[in-house]
Design a protein around this motif. Structure first.
Motif, mmCIF file in Angstrom:
data_model
loop_
_atom_site.group_PDB
_atom_site.id
_atom_site.type_symbol
_atom_site.label_atom_id
_atom_site.label_comp_id
_atom_site.label_asym_id
_atom_site.label_seq_id
_atom_site.Cartn_x
_atom_site.Cartn_y
_atom_site.Cartn_z
ATOM 1 N N LEU A 166 4.653 -34.748 6.597
ATOM 2 C CA LEU A 166 4.469 -36.120 7.053
ATOM 3 C C LEU A 166 5.780 -36.896 7.053
ATOM 4 O O LEU A 166 6.046 -37.687 7.958
ATOM 5 C CB LEU A 166 3.438 -36.824 6.172
ATOM 6 N N TYR A 169 7.890 -35.529 9.989
ATOM 7 C CA TYR A 169 7.289 -35.921 11.258
ATOM 8 C C TYR A 169 7.479 -37.417 11.512
ATOM 9 O O TYR A 169 7.713 -37.838 12.642
ATOM 10 C CB TYR A 169 5.799 -35.565 11.252
ATOM 11 N N THR A 170 7.398 -38.208 10.451
ATOM 12 C CA THR A 170 7.607 -39.648 10.582
ATOM 13 C C THR A 170 9.029 -39.953 11.032
ATOM 14 O O THR A 170 9.256 -40.878 11.824
ATOM 15 C CB THR A 170 7.307 -40.357 9.247
ATOM 16 N N ILE A 173 9.176 -39.670 14.683
ATOM 17 C CA ILE A 173 8.533 -40.785 15.390
ATOM 18 C C ILE A 173 9.528 -41.898 15.690
ATOM 19 O O ILE A 173 9.397 -42.608 16.697
ATOM 20 C CB ILE A 173 7.338 -41.322 14.561
ATOM 21 N N MET A 256 1.108 -42.112 3.045
ATOM 22 C CA MET A 256 2.094 -41.648 4.015
ATOM 23 C C MET A 256 1.442 -41.319 5.345
ATOM 24 O O MET A 256 2.022 -41.559 6.411
ATOM 25 C CB MET A 256 2.821 -40.409 3.466
ATOM 26 N N VAL A 259 0.836 -44.626 7.132
ATOM 27 C CA VAL A 259 2.113 -45.129 7.653
ATOM 28 C C VAL A 259 2.502 -44.353 8.910
ATOM 29 O O VAL A 259 2.938 -44.928 9.923
ATOM 30 C CB VAL A 259 3.219 -45.016 6.587
ATOM 31 N N ASN A 260 2.347 -43.039 8.851
ATOM 32 C CA ASN A 260 2.674 -42.179 9.984
ATOM 33 C C ASN A 260 1.859 -42.544 11.210
ATOM 34 O O ASN A 260 2.383 -42.691 12.319
ATOM 35 C CB ASN A 260 2.424 -40.717 9.594
ATOM 36 N N ARG A 261 0.541 -42.727 11.029
ATOM 37 C CA ARG A 261 -0.328 -43.042 12.165
ATOM 38 C C ARG A 261 -0.055 -44.432 12.722
ATOM 39 O O ARG A 261 -0.156 -44.658 13.935
ATOM 40 C CB ARG A 261 -1.787 -42.913 11.744
ATOM 41 N N LEU A 263 2.904 -45.991 12.692
ATOM 42 C CA LEU A 263 4.142 -45.901 13.458
ATOM 43 C C LEU A 263 3.925 -45.158 14.768
ATOM 44 O O LEU A 263 4.512 -45.505 15.800
ATOM 45 C CB LEU A 263 5.220 -45.200 12.621
ATOM 46 N N TRP A 264 3.083 -44.129 14.731
ATOM 47 C CA TRP A 264 2.775 -43.387 15.956
ATOM 48 C C TRP A 264 2.104 -44.302 16.986
ATOM 49 O O TRP A 264 2.442 -44.276 18.162
ATOM 50 C CB TRP A 264 1.883 -42.197 15.639
#
Length: 276
Positions: A166, A169-170, A173, A256, A259-261, A263-264
């Protein structure tokens, strides 16, 4: 619409199996690059061995670690690093740069799921080519790679595996905003290695810095799984039981992911598919 959703859901396991298998076969063709670790990692470990042997000649413990525990820490930490490595952030950056990410919007699985399956396939091969030989070296060297609490150690390692993905991957992004994230990626990678405990156990840092590290996600990538493996956790004067710190690690994975989703969602709205 319902049939389409059901078809997509039913195809997901088959797609994931196909991606994992294809990634394994693709990386198998370049397995010699992984095999370099068989020679490099023992040398790196021996450097640590001689350094800490000299330090422990004048004392019995360092920040609660005995000499054997310190060697165990670095051995397990290196295995965790092997297990967690992936290039999902760099691949995502290239897809955004070229506009090819738009093709994933038409596929039956999301890109993050696709990338995670790629990591699984790649790390399965790494387990056979890198991790097992290095484990054998550690065992022959006298390192007892037996977790104090096997079940909790496995759970913590799996959570670390997901969290490291994650984080990387972040980073990828951010290419929605910066286009090229090479500099950001290198900076975060260095920060991760310092703040995760890959270079040194975190409880060797100054007390004030330890308190800062306690609230960052990086300790859950390496330091926490290694301490769970050893059987006790302590940082910044805070002592937790193994179930407590593993639960906190799971919470951090959830945070996390959110947060990742988020930002995506913000990034994909900016995506214009330039170059697609």
């Amino acid at each position: 619409m319902q049939r389409a959703v059901m078809k997509k859901g039913n195809s997901t396991p088959r797609v994931s199996k196909a991606v994992i298998t294809a990634t394994y076969k693709e990386n198998f063709a370049y397995r010699n690059q992984m095999a370099v670790s068989i020679f490099v990692q023992p040398i790196y470990f021996l450097v640590h061995y001689f350094i800490w042997q000299a330090i422990f000649q004048t004392r019995d413990q360092v920040s609660g670690f005995t000499f054997d525990q310190m060697l165990l820490y670095f051995a397990v930490s290196s295995l965790v690093e092997f297990m967690n490595w992936d290039s999902s952030g760099n691949k995502l950056q290239r897809l955004i740069q070229t506009g090819q990410l738009i093709t994933f919007q038409l596929r039956p699985v999301s890109h993050i799921y696709f990338s995670f399956c790629e990591k699984i396939g790649q790390r399965i091969l790494a387990f056979l080519v890198e991790i097992l030989p290095v484990m054998c070296f550690y065992i022959l060297f006298g390192i007892r790679l037996i977790p104090a609490k096997p079940v909790w150690a496995v759970i913590s390692l799996l959570l670390s595996f997901v969290l490291s993905f994650l984080i990387r991957y972040t980073i990828g992004i951010f290419a929605f905003w910066f286009v090229k994230t090479d500099g950001v990626s290198r900076a975060v990678l260095l920060l991760t290695n310092i703040c995760s405990g890959a270079f040194l156990p975190l409880n060797l840092y100054p007390q004030g810095f330890q308190k800062f590290l306690f609230y960052l996600p990086f300790q859950f990538v390496s330091y926490v799984p290694v301490r769970v493996f050893i059987g006790h956790y302590e940082l910044a004067g805070i002592t937790m039981t193994i179930p407590q710190i593993v639960f906190l690690q799971a919470v951090m994975v959830g945070v996390m992911f959110l947060v990742n989703r988020a930002l995506w969602y913000l990034g994909i709205k900016r995506f214009a598919g330039v170059g697609a």
